[in-house]
Design a protein around this motif. Structure first.
Motif, mmCIF file in Angstrom:
data_model
loop_
_atom_site.group_PDB
_atom_site.id
_atom_site.type_symbol
_atom_site.label_atom_id
_atom_site.label_comp_id
_atom_site.label_asym_id
_atom_site.label_seq_id
_atom_site.Cartn_x
_atom_site.Cartn_y
_atom_site.Cartn_z
ATOM 1 N N ASP A 43 0.846 -1.192 0.000
ATOM 2 C CA ASP A 43 0.000 0.000 0.000
ATOM 3 C C ASP A 43 0.882 1.242 0.000
ATOM 4 N N GLN A 44 0.481 2.250 -0.781
ATOM 5 C CA GLN A 44 1.240 3.502 -0.798
ATOM 6 C C GLN A 44 0.301 4.694 -0.856
ATOM 7 N N GLU A 45 0.706 5.751 -0.203
ATOM 8 C CA GLU A 45 -0.035 7.015 -0.251
ATOM 9 C C GLU A 45 0.463 7.833 -1.448
ATOM 10 N N ILE A 46 -0.471 8.337 -2.239
ATOM 11 C CA ILE A 46 -0.163 9.182 -3.391
ATOM 12 C C ILE A 46 -0.496 10.620 -3.047
ATOM 13 N N ASN A 47 0.492 11.497 -3.150
ATOM 14 C CA ASN A 47 0.236 12.920 -2.898
ATOM 15 C C ASN A 47 -0.406 13.602 -4.106
ATOM 16 N N GLY A 48 -0.090 13.122 -5.300
ATOM 17 C CA GLY A 48 -0.648 13.753 -6.495
ATOM 18 C C GLY A 48 -0.141 13.115 -7.771
ATOM 19 N N LEU A 49 -0.901 13.312 -8.833
ATOM 20 C CA LEU A 49 -0.540 12.860 -10.173
ATOM 21 C C LEU A 49 -0.782 14.022 -11.125
ATOM 22 N N SER A 80 -4.617 13.564 -3.135
ATOM 23 C CA SER A 80 -4.225 12.544 -2.163
ATOM 24 C C SER A 80 -5.083 11.296 -2.352
ATOM 25 N N GLU A 81 -4.422 10.180 -2.591
ATOM 26 C CA GLU A 81 -5.096 8.901 -2.794
ATOM 27 C C GLU A 81 -4.252 7.788 -2.189
ATOM 28 N N ARG A 82 -4.852 6.617 -2.081
ATOM 29 C CA ARG A 82 -4.121 5.423 -1.669
ATOM 30 C C ARG A 82 -4.217 4.406 -2.798
ATOM 31 N N ILE A 83 -3.070 3.829 -3.173
ATOM 32 C CA ILE A 83 -3.035 2.810 -4.214
ATOM 33 C C ILE A 83 -2.622 1.488 -3.561
ATOM 34 N N GLY A 84 -3.455 0.469 -3.761
ATOM 35 C CA GLY A 84 -3.197 -0.816 -3.137
ATOM 36 C C GLY A 84 -2.281 -1.692 -3.977
ATOM 37 N N PRO A 85 -1.780 -2.768 -3.407
ATOM 38 C CA PRO A 85 -0.901 -3.684 -4.137
ATOM 39 C C PRO A 85 -1.591 -4.253 -5.389
ATOM 40 N N ALA A 125 4.079 9.639 -1.436
ATOM 41 C CA ALA A 125 4.461 10.091 -0.102
ATOM 42 C C ALA A 125 5.668 9.318 0.414
ATOM 43 N N ASN A 126 6.613 10.039 0.997
ATOM 44 C CA ASN A 126 7.799 9.448 1.635
ATOM 45 C C ASN A 126 8.669 8.662 0.660
ATOM 46 N N SER A 127 8.588 8.996 -0.633
ATOM 47 C CA SER A 127 9.390 8.285 -1.626
ATOM 48 C C SER A 127 10.642 9.075 -1.953
#
Length: 268
Positions: A43-49, A80-85, A125-127
């Motif tokens: 799982d990862q948090e996405i700040n933006g695309l 802000s979104e969350r992308i799952g595996p 996020a945090n990448s």
């Protein structure tokens, strides 16, 4: 936990794959495409695309000339979104091309020297490293631009190169911080007068400003000395899009070039 650490460095993390839906596009029209967002192994948090229009331009510094990529349009596709595996999300987009967008293709053939396209960026996020995808765009000339280019070809001028230069043209209405020069080798008639002729298009929805720049050939005097360094001269005229077919552009261009050469004492 180890997989999450690797994902912050781009290994096993979310990825993007952007593609353009139109084979060719035109200035002032939308550039359509879609982005495939692929989830990684955690799982990862996405700040933006986001997507942005980029052009590679020459910098004017004479001491240290170089190139830089300039942004001339951007659009946020996601916040802000969350992308799952393993999750897959398709995101369509349309980006409006400015009317002054440089030409990168003519009649389906790439214009040598042009690097214009779309950069898609995913902010995770945090990448440590964020995924980036760059796609070149085939931008064809508007009817008015194509007509002027065709007129140059018909009077014997040969395309040499195209460049993007950072800066502004005095006396012209210009929106972008750079401009395109399409350079020609003069026809045999004008070869004794000029070493090169460059065309710049600055378009809007109703008209196109055509800026012509000619470089005077260095003349040799009767005594054998050179008659001065080559000089550049600018001329500007406007093409009304609605009245494009009412003007004979070949004699119009030849007449202007002849007057410039004549005013310099090159033609009688």
């Amino acid at each position: 936990m180890f997989q999450k650490v690797l994902a912050t460095f781009g290994s096993g993390g979310a990825k993007i794959d952007a593609r353009l839906l139109d084979r060719t596009v035109f200035p002032g029209r939308p550039l359509r495409g879609e982005v495939l967002l692929l989830g990684g192994e955690v799982d990862q948090e996405i700040n933006g695309l986001s997507v942005k229009l980029l052009a590679r331009v020459q910098t004017p510094d004479e001491r240290e000339p170089g190139v830089e990529d300039l942004e001339f349009g951007t659009q946020q596709l996601a916040g802000s979104e969350r992308i799952g595996p393993g999750q897959q999300v398709r995101i369509p987009f349309e980006v409006a091309l400015p009317w002054e967008t440089p030409i990168s293709s003519v009649f389906g053939k790439p214009l040598h020297g042009m690097a214009v396209g779309l950069q898609t960026s995913l902010d995770i996020a945090n990448s440590v490293t964020d995924p980036v995808d760059v796609d070149g765009a085939a931008i064809e000339p508007l009817p008015a631009q194509k007509r002027i280019l065709d007129a140059f070809s018909r009077i014997g001028f040969v395309f040499r190169e195209a460049v993007l230069e950072r800066g502004r043209i005095n006396g012209a209405t210009q929106q972008l911080p750079f401009f395109q020069e399409i350079r020609f080798t003069p026809s045999p008639r004008f070869a004794p007068a000029f070493t090169s002729v460059a065309v710049t298009f600055l378009s809007s929805s109703s008209e196109t400003q055509v800026v012509l720049e000619v470089t005077k050939r260095v003349r040799v005097s009767k005594s054998g000395g050179f008659g001065g360094r080559g000089q550049e001269f600018l001329g500007l005229f406007k093409v009304d899009h609605a009245a494009l077919d009412r003007v004979g552009w070949e004699p119009q261009l030849e007449g202007w070039l002849h007057e410039v050469a004549k005013s310099r004492g090159i033609f009688d």
